[in-house]
Design a protein around this motif. Sequence first.
Motif, PDB file in Angstrom:
ATOM      1  N   GLY A 176       0.832  -1.190   0.000  1.00 16.98           N
ATOM      2  CA  GLY A 176       0.000   0.000   0.000  1.00 16.98           C
ATOM      3  C   GLY A 176       0.863   1.234   0.000  1.00 16.98           C
ATOM      4  N   THR A 177       0.376   2.282  -0.666  1.00 19.79           N
ATOM      5  CA  THR A 177       1.103   3.541  -0.744  1.00 19.79           C
ATOM      6  C   THR A 177       0.281   4.645  -0.087  1.00 19.79           C
ATOM      7  N   VAL A 178       0.902   5.396   0.814  1.00 19.55           N
ATOM      8  CA  VAL A 178       0.230   6.549   1.425  1.00 19.55           C
ATOM      9  C   VAL A 178       0.226   7.682   0.406  1.00 19.55           C
ATOM     10  N   VAL A 179      -0.965   8.070  -0.045  1.00 19.53           N
ATOM     11  CA  VAL A 179      -1.062   9.111  -1.076  1.00 19.53           C
ATOM     12  C   VAL A 179      -1.545  10.445  -0.520  1.00 19.53           C
ATOM     13  N   TRP A 180      -1.998  10.445   0.719  1.00 19.54           N
ATOM     14  CA  TRP A 180      -2.447  11.694   1.362  1.00 19.54           C
ATOM     15  C   TRP A 180      -2.474  11.441   2.854  1.00 19.54           C
ATOM     16  N   GLU A 181      -2.164  12.467   3.626  1.00 16.88           N
ATOM     17  CA  GLU A 181      -2.237  12.306   5.075  1.00 16.88           C
ATOM     18  C   GLU A 181      -2.535  13.628   5.763  1.00 16.88           C
ATOM     19  N   TRP A 182      -3.093  13.504   6.952  1.00 13.61           N
ATOM     20  CA  TRP A 182      -3.450  14.657   7.790  1.00 13.61           C
ATOM     21  C   TRP A 182      -3.067  14.319   9.225  1.00 13.61           C
ATOM     22  N   HIS A 183      -2.479  15.274   9.918  1.00 12.98           N
ATOM     23  CA  HIS A 183      -2.022  15.074  11.288  1.00 12.98           C
ATOM     24  C   HIS A 183      -2.664  16.117  12.204  1.00 12.98           C
ATOM     25  N   ALA A 184      -3.341  15.651  13.240  1.00  6.03           N
ATOM     26  CA  ALA A 184      -3.901  16.585  14.221  1.00  6.03           C
ATOM     27  C   ALA A 184      -2.802  17.434  14.848  1.00  6.03           C
ATOM     28  N   TRP A 185      -1.608  16.901  14.937  1.00  2.54           N
ATOM     29  CA  TRP A 185      -0.482  17.596  15.557  1.00  2.54           C
ATOM     30  C   TRP A 185      -0.126  18.898  14.826  1.00  2.54           C
ATOM     31  N   ASP A 186      -0.543  19.002  13.568  1.00  5.87           N
ATOM     32  CA  ASP A 186      -0.275  20.213  12.794  1.00  5.87           C
ATOM     33  C   ASP A 186      -1.307  21.316  13.049  1.00  5.87           C
ATOM     34  N   HIS A 187      -2.312  21.031  13.887  1.00  6.64           N
ATOM     35  CA  HIS A 187      -3.432  21.972  14.026  1.00  6.64           C
ATOM     36  C   HIS A 187      -3.795  22.166  15.503  1.00  6.64           C
ATOM     37  N   LEU A 188      -2.780  22.533  16.277  1.00 12.02           N
ATOM     38  CA  LEU A 188      -2.934  22.670  17.717  1.00 12.02           C
ATOM     39  C   LEU A 188      -2.920  24.134  18.148  1.00 12.02           C
ATOM     40  N   ILE A 189      -3.450  24.361  19.344  1.00 11.13           N
ATOM     41  CA  ILE A 189      -3.341  25.663  19.999  1.00 11.13           C
ATOM     42  C   ILE A 189      -3.236  25.413  21.495  1.00 11.13           C
ATOM     43  N   GLN A 190      -2.542  26.320  22.187  1.00 12.39           N
ATOM     44  CA  GLN A 190      -2.481  26.267  23.651  1.00 12.39           C
ATOM     45  C   GLN A 190      -2.382  27.690  24.174  1.00 12.39           C
ATOM     46  N   ASP A 191      -2.956  27.915  25.363  1.00 16.02           N
ATOM     47  CA  ASP A 191      -2.984  29.276  25.922  1.00 16.02           C
ATOM     48  C   ASP A 191      -2.295  29.345  27.274  1.00 16.02           C
ATOM     49  N   VAL A 192      -1.326  28.433  27.482  1.00 17.27           N
ATOM     50  CA  VAL A 192      -0.682  28.329  28.789  1.00 17.27           C
ATOM     51  C   VAL A 192       0.710  28.931  28.810  1.00 17.27           C
ATOM     52  N   ASP A 193       1.492  28.692  27.768  1.00 14.81           N
ATOM     53  CA  ASP A 193       2.902  29.082  27.781  1.00 14.81           C
ATOM     54  C   ASP A 193       3.247  29.812  26.488  1.00 14.81           C
ATOM     55  N   SER A 194       3.447  31.121  26.603  1.00 16.17           N
ATOM     56  CA  SER A 194       3.723  31.938  25.419  1.00 16.17           C
ATOM     57  C   SER A 194       5.101  31.657  24.827  1.00 16.17           C
ATOM     58  N   ARG A 195       5.946  30.946  25.554  1.00 18.85           N
ATOM     59  CA  ARG A 195       7.284  30.633  25.047  1.00 18.85           C
ATOM     60  C   ARG A 195       7.279  29.418  24.119  1.00 18.85           C
ATOM     61  N   LYS A 196       6.157  28.731  24.074  1.00 15.04           N
ATOM     62  CA  LYS A 196       6.089  27.499  23.299  1.00 15.04           C
ATOM     63  C   LYS A 196       5.238  27.684  22.047  1.00 15.04           C
ATOM     64  N   PRO A 197       5.368  26.766  21.097  1.00  8.00           N
ATOM     65  CA  PRO A 197       4.597  26.889  19.851  1.00  8.00           C
ATOM     66  C   PRO A 197       3.093  26.825  20.115  1.00  8.00           C
ATOM     67  N   ASN A 198       2.341  27.250  19.104  1.00  8.55           N
ATOM     68  CA  ASN A 198       0.878  27.121  19.103  1.00  8.55           C
ATOM     69  C   ASN A 198       0.201  28.008  20.150  1.00  8.55           C
ATOM     70  N   TYR A 199       0.888  29.025  20.643  1.00 14.47           N
ATOM     71  CA  TYR A 199       0.305  29.859  21.688  1.00 14.47           C
ATOM     72  C   TYR A 199      -0.732  30.814  21.094  1.00 14.47           C
ATOM     73  N   GLY A 200      -1.863  30.952  21.772  1.00 15.62           N
ATOM     74  CA  GLY A 200      -2.905  31.869  21.336  1.00 15.62           C
ATOM     75  C   GLY A 200      -4.119  31.759  22.223  1.00 15.62           C
ATOM     76  N   VAL A 201      -5.141  32.499  21.875  1.00 18.78           N
ATOM     77  CA  VAL A 201      -6.410  32.461  22.606  1.00 18.78           C
ATOM     78  C   VAL A 201      -7.260  31.351  21.998  1.00 18.78           C
ATOM     79  N   VAL A 202      -7.549  30.334  22.777  1.00 19.80           N
ATOM     80  CA  VAL A 202      -8.262  29.157  22.266  1.00 19.80           C
ATOM     81  C   VAL A 202      -9.592  29.550  21.642  1.00 19.80           C
ATOM     82  N   ALA A 203     -10.335  30.412  22.301  1.00 17.50           N
ATOM     83  CA  ALA A 203     -11.663  30.789  21.810  1.00 17.50           C
ATOM     84  C   ALA A 203     -11.626  31.529  20.477  1.00 17.50           C
TER      85      ALA A 203
END
Length: 547
Positions: A176-203
Amino acid sequence: MPATHRHRETQMMRMLVLGTLTLCLCTPSGDAQTAWKGETLVSPLGNNNTFLVDMNGKTVKTWSCSARPGLIAYLFDDGSILRPCRDSGGSFSGGGAGGRLQRYDANGKLTWDYYFSTSSHQQHHDVQPMPNGNILLIAWERKSNQEAVAAGRQSITGEMWPTLIAEIKPVGATGGTVVWEWHAWDHLIQDVDSRKPNYGVVADHPELIDINFGKVSRGDWIHANAIDYNEKLDQIVFSSHFLHEFYVIDHSTTTKEAAGHTGGRSGKGGDILYRWGNPQAYGRGTSADQKFFVVHGANWIDGGLPGEGNILAFDNGDRPGRNNDYSTVVEVVPPVDTKGHYFIAPTKPFGPATPVWSYSDRSSFYSNHLSGAYRLPNGNTIICEGTSGYLFEVTAAGKKVWDYDYQGSIARAERYWTSPLAADTRTVPASTGGSVGFTVKAGSSHAKRGYLLVGGITGTSPGLLLPGGKVTLPINPDVFTSLVLAALNTPLFANFLGVLDAGGKGAAKANLPALDSAFVGMKMDFAYCLFGPFDYVSNAVRVEVVR
């Protein structure tokens, strides 16, 4: 028989049917009282077999497989099945673990045996066959504790397994060949630590997933449990046990676009297009706004079925505490704007506020996990109460018209049938008009019976309850219905009223004229009923006017 007698007989049949149907059109639609005939595919969690049961609960076909399911099988038109199953050597262990995809032909021969199971990822719970022959699957993707903490997750001591969705093109007997993929890890947000990636206002970002929302159980975080594909929209829906939501994402992207926030039909890349069930997961609600208390089996209602394009899901109803637990099947109409994009108001959660339809029985209907439901052509819904393995079919009004008690856990179970109505095209150009040929196939048991093919342009639900109260025709009667009835068996709607042959078959043709461009986008649904008595209806077939 002389031609004059045949003509007189045809005219009498026409008058009888039209008179009866006219009376029906003047009567409010009710509720069909019969089950939709077909065979139901069952893959019990407790053994290696997958089997078909008929309407009497008799097993009519069995596939003896090599491993326990992971978790639901799918039947193809050629009689083969696609069945995810457990990889006994897999490196992930959790509810719904699979890792291996197998296809068995109609004779039970294994024709494809493919592993999606490594130290970094493993399929689980569900797959979805696609019209192009490829297969969508959901999988765990392993992230170390260090990766989880670096991404902004708080209070975590072990690994984290976010969701991965992959499209697989089968190759040979085991590849089998993977021809398309999607990762939840690419679409994260967090509002706890501004020094880390994905920082923002969740709402402010309902298109992203809050990495700190929901529990992590032995690595498992989202715990996706079902996946479905909408070819027309080129979108995917999947449901989450732990986050109590279902999500819609764009499949029209490239893999690169799916990892970002732009591209695809939606222009939003792989971001969440729509979500429903738990607004507090994205900061736009509280526990009082929670709709799902564990959710399974999200799927789109297929084209031509009542409620087409809506989303069905099984709310397990595992509420906090020990009391007030009960399950509900819900049908959700996603809100869209004039361009067909999902709509959400500023600071508000995604709508709707309530489902358009639901089924529940607080006294006896409860499954705290597993489970699902599917719409049927007559407007009924087949439901799997997963933990008990109890399958049943209900009408739109909630009346139970069929059941099967396996007495053992089943993730979900889908019914299959031969479509009684088919069309040779699904589009007609407005500028030129065109012909649509219909094939009527009711089966030899209905040989020589009269049929009536009708149409409508206002959808298929709730449909039209036919005289006798046994069946509902999946057509909402409207001005187009009146046009069809007025022009029965003219060149415009040829053989729309007729008699089935000895094999229970018939043919009809709509010869549609050129139309003004204002009609582009008009959707015409067609379905037929048998009469004498009115006890059988077909699926609906949709034909769209295009440029």
